[in-house]
Scaffold this active site. Structure first.
Site, PDB file in Angstrom:
ATOM      1  N   HIS A 293       0.727  -1.342   0.030  1.00 28.97           N
ATOM      2  CA  HIS A 293      -0.124   0.079  -0.119  1.00 28.97           C
ATOM      3  C   HIS A 293       0.821   1.232  -0.072  1.00 28.97           C
ATOM      4  O   HIS A 293       1.723   1.576   1.043  1.00 28.97           O
ATOM      5  CB  HIS A 293      -0.934  -0.068   1.292  1.00 28.97           C
ATOM      6  N   HIS A 469       4.070  -0.536   4.715  1.00 24.74           N
ATOM      7  CA  HIS A 469       4.693  -1.518   5.212  1.00 24.74           C
ATOM      8  C   HIS A 469       3.824  -2.687   5.362  1.00 24.74           C
ATOM      9  O   HIS A 469       3.826  -3.583   6.291  1.00 24.74           O
ATOM     10  CB  HIS A 469       5.502  -1.511   6.672  1.00 24.74           C
ATOM     11  N   HIS A 470       3.304  -2.917   4.215  1.00 24.20           N
ATOM     12  CA  HIS A 470       2.091  -3.885   4.084  1.00 24.20           C
ATOM     13  C   HIS A 470       2.547  -4.950   2.660  1.00 24.20           C
ATOM     14  O   HIS A 470       1.712  -5.109   1.992  1.00 24.20           O
ATOM     15  CB  HIS A 470       0.618  -3.264   3.844  1.00 24.20           C
ATOM     16  N   GLN A 471       3.794  -5.387   2.865  1.00 23.77           N
ATOM     17  CA  GLN A 471       4.035  -6.129   1.626  1.00 23.77           C
ATOM     18  C   GLN A 471       3.678  -7.465   1.531  1.00 23.77           C
ATOM     19  O   GLN A 471       3.495  -8.110   2.624  1.00 23.77           O
ATOM     20  CB  GLN A 471       5.559  -6.271   1.792  1.00 23.77           C
TER      21      GLN A 471
END
Length: 540
Positions: A293, A469-471
């Site tokens: 995101h 930090h939504h990998q």
């Protein structure tokens, strides 16, 4: 010789519930292995302590992306948890499941058993929601889910202003209605972070069939032909082999799991050949389909009673610390945001493709990735693009497992992604200029009122845009040639090896990704046990 039925690599958001569930059967010998140390420390347990962990090299991998051409060749900082609990011991504790359509789309891609109605029982099973039990929510699970202990008046006013711009109010975005505006829930219990490890593993550490080992760096998965037989680790400077009688399960996350696969000989033949790694199985999708995101921050100066910045600085922060230690009810017990609004960037979107997060405090975000709370009263509002069209890659830097991979997210390379984020910035401005929140705003600080055109806002995105930090997605689930795992999370082309973490998501969910990652670990228990493989014979 160390032998376990199941070896789980990574004690994070997915690995912890998986270890709990597999060890429920006393006949299963389960090893949960973690590269980092224990997470039992004050700033991990304290919700507001996440800023103190941002660059802690002992508990944080401290990754960086490759330079990004569309973002002025910036290298973006990507913190990831390196301790028991993984990133659930490091993140903002926001608990958002995602939209029904996210999971139904996974199922439409050919992943049987992953539609919303299929995964809902696992969401209910894993949570202990303080709001009670109903057809959508669970209140008997291990993971405590709570509302903010302090709800600022400015948060209520943001919700009221958002509804006046046409965004409907939702009482529970993890319940019947996801899209809309309302208060965010967090995995916080009695003022303390309730990580996946603390919720699922810590209560059962006395089980004789469950072993937890920390500070073990996995080098590779070991194979006999195409059968996974165990792992090679380095612990205290010594190389060791651990054998799996049934399965090896990678739960190391979307950045580490594909790297471990490639180091083990599973991946693109060309990529492996470049680094001198023998090929076990050609799987071109390993490390592809990286999604995240994209995040834009906006900030506003406010009236003093609208913000709790002052409570987190100067002498007041010591009072907040004392109050927190005494009662657990203080600003130190809050998650990273209070309110979320899920909105469409344009009417023709099927469902919300933007998340707007509001917090009654503000901070400066510096190019090196550090943050600092503003000394003046302020309000922070962030925009996340939920369904990016761009994908990136995780590739190897070298054949040395201690070297981080190369992370290339390709942000802002799709014109429609750019359009959506600009629409989000304009929606934030519309909300913040609507009453009653407008009376609390004294000035727009960033992007700043002088930036009005699409081109100016695009330049702001290039200069300041970041990762949420939504990998996810780098070992995606599916049946197409780029799929790495099948819908039972088994690595295609090899045996006795699964991946159970956010890397298996075919695409991102609508919201913060920790809750769906915990769900994946919870559901995977049933998949592994239903497929229970006979123990391999392991020679001494």
């Amino acid at each position: 010789m160390a032998v376990y039925d199941y070896i789980i690599v990574g004690a994070g958001s997915a690995g912890s519930p998986l270890a709990r569930g597999l060890s429920d059967d006393p006949q299963n010998r389960v090893l949960l292995i973690e590269a980092g140390p224990s997470s039992d420390r004050f700033w991990v347990n304290t919700p507001a302590g996440m800023a103190m962990l941002y660059f802690d090299r002992e508990v944080n991998w401290n990754f960086y992306t490759e330079p990004m051409a569309k973002l002025h060749d910036r290298r973006m900082y990507w913190p990831r948890g390196k301790m028991l609990g993984g990133s659930s011991s490091l993140n903002g504790m926001i608990f958002i499941r995602g939209h029904r359509n996210d999971f139904d789309s996974w199922a439409r891609l050919g992943n049987s058993g992953w539609g919303y109605d299929d995964v809902l029982p696992y969401f209910r099973k894993m949570e202990r929601y303080e709001g009670g039990d109903d057809q959508y929510r669970g209140s008997y699970g291990p993971l405590h889910i709570t509302d903010p202990v302090i709800k600022q008046n400015s948060s209520f006013d943001f919700i009221s202003a958002a509804t006046k711009t046409g965004i409907p109010f939702t009482e529970d975005m993890n319940g019947a209605v996801h899209d809309g505006v309302g208060f965010i829930q967090h995995n916080i219990d009695k003022g303390r972070r309730h990580s996946a490890y603390k919720a699922f593993v810590e209560p059962v550490l006395n089980r004789p069939n469950l072993t937890v080992q920390t500070k073990c760096e996995v080098q590779r998965v070991l194979f006999n032909g195409r059968v996974a037989t165990g792992i090679e680790i380095v612990r205290d400077g010594r190389r060791e082999t651990i054998h799996a009688a049934r399965e090896v399960i990678l739960s190391a996350g979307s950045l580490k799991s594909p790297q471990i696969l490639m180091l083990s000989g599973v991946g693109s033949a060309a990529e492996l050949k470049q680094h001198g790694i023998d090929l076990v199985h050609e799987s071109p999708g390993v490390g592809q389909n990286l999604q995240d995101h994209f995040y834009i921050h906006t900030g506003y100066r406010s009236t003093p009673d609208s913000s709790y910045n002052a409570n987190l600085s100067g002498l007041r922060k010591y009072w907040e610390g004392f109050r927190y230690l005494l009662t657990g009810h203080s600003y130190l017990a809050l998650g990273s945001s209070q309110v979320a609004a899920f909105v469409k960037s344009r009417p023709e979107e099927e469902y919300a493709d933007l998340q707007i997060s509001f917090r009654p405090m503000s901070f400066k975000y510096f190019p090196d990735g550090t943050v600092a709370v503003d000394r003046h009263p302020g309000l922070g509002v962030s925009i996340y693009q939920l369904r990016p069209r761009t994908t990136g890659t995780v590739t190897l830097r070298s054949a040395n497992p201690s070297d981080p991979g190369r992370y290339t997210p390709n942000f802002l390379t799709d014109a429609d992604d750019v359009r959506a984020v600009i629409a989000g910035i304009r929606k934030v401005r519309e909300i913040m200029s609507s009453e009653p929140i407008a009376s609390r705003v004294t000035a727009e600080e960033v992007p700043g009122p002088s930036l009005r055109t699409d081109e100016q806002l695009y330049q702001y995105m290039q200069a300041t845009g970041n990762s949420a930090h939504h990998q996810v997605g780098t070992c995606k689930m599916g049946s197409d040639p780029m799929a790495v795992v099948d819908d039972r999370l088994r690595v295609r082309g090899v045996e006795r090896l699964r991946i159970v973490d956010a890397s298996i998501m075919p695409h991102l969910t609508s919201g913060n990704t920790n809750a769906p990652t915990i769900m994946i670990g919870t559901k995977a228990v049933d998949l592994v046990l239903e497929d229970r493989l006979p123990r391999r014979s392991i020679a001494s």
